[in-house]
Design an enzyme around this catalytic site. Structure first.
Site, mmCIF file in Angstrom:
data_model
loop_
_atom_site.group_PDB
_atom_site.id
_atom_site.type_symbol
_atom_site.label_atom_id
_atom_site.label_comp_id
_atom_site.label_asym_id
_atom_site.label_seq_id
_atom_site.Cartn_x
_atom_site.Cartn_y
_atom_site.Cartn_z
ATOM 1 N N ASP A 9 -2.911 -1.624 -4.951
ATOM 2 C CA ASP A 9 -3.423 -0.518 -4.133
ATOM 3 C C ASP A 9 -4.204 0.429 -5.043
ATOM 4 O OD1 ASP A 9 -3.927 1.596 -2.442
ATOM 5 O OD2 ASP A 9 -1.828 2.082 -2.067
ATOM 6 N N VAL B 239 0.827 -1.208 0.000
ATOM 7 C CA VAL B 239 0.000 0.000 0.000
ATOM 8 C C VAL B 239 0.858 1.254 0.000
ATOM 9 C CG1 VAL B 239 -1.976 -1.132 1.089
ATOM 10 C CG2 VAL B 239 -0.233 -0.059 2.514
ATOM 11 N N CYS B 240 0.216 2.351 -0.308
ATOM 12 C CA CYS B 240 0.851 3.659 -0.378
ATOM 13 C C CYS B 240 1.672 3.915 0.884
ATOM 14 C CB CYS B 240 -0.239 4.717 -0.530
ATOM 15 S SG CYS B 240 0.372 6.385 -0.686
ATOM 16 N N PRO B 241 2.891 4.362 0.751
ATOM 17 C CA PRO B 241 3.572 4.887 -0.432
ATOM 18 C C PRO B 241 4.529 3.889 -1.085
ATOM 19 C CG PRO B 241 4.816 5.557 1.478
ATOM 20 C CD PRO B 241 3.633 4.718 1.973
#
Length: 80
Positions: free
Chosen positions: A42, A15-17
Site C-alpha cells: 500500500d 490497504v490502510c489501515p
C-alpha cells in the site's frame, strides 16, 4: 536468514489501515528490543508506519523501497 529477534509482518496486498493494525498487534506481542519487519505494498503504508513508530515512541530503524513494496523495520522500545 531467520532472526529470532525479528518478527515479520507481511502486509502485502492489504490497504490502510491494515498494515498499521497488524504492526501494532505484533508490537503488543513483542518483547522490548525486538524488531518488527513490515512488508507492505500500500503506497500509504510507508508514511503511516513512520508516523506510527513516532507516536508510539518506538525506534524507526530503516525504510527501504523494493520494487512495488516498502520494507520498514521498527524496534519495539516497550509494551504498548
Amino acid at each position: 536468514m531467520s532472526n529470532e529477534n525479528e518478527v515479520t509482518v507481511d502486509a502485502r496486498g492489504k490497504v490502510c489501515p491494515v498494515p498499521v493494525l497488524e504492526t501494532a498487534k505484533a508490537a503488543r506481542l513483542a518483547k522490548p528490543g525486538q524488531v518488527i519487519k513490515v512488508i507492505a505494498t500500500d503506497p500509504a503504508a510507508k508514511q503511516d508506519l513512520v508516523n506510527w513508530a513516532r507516536v508510539t515512541n518506538n525506534e524507526l530503524l530503516s525504510v527501504e523501497e523494493n520494487n512495488d513494496a516498502v520494507v520498514v523495520r521498527i524496534r519495539v522500545k516497550g509494551k504498548l
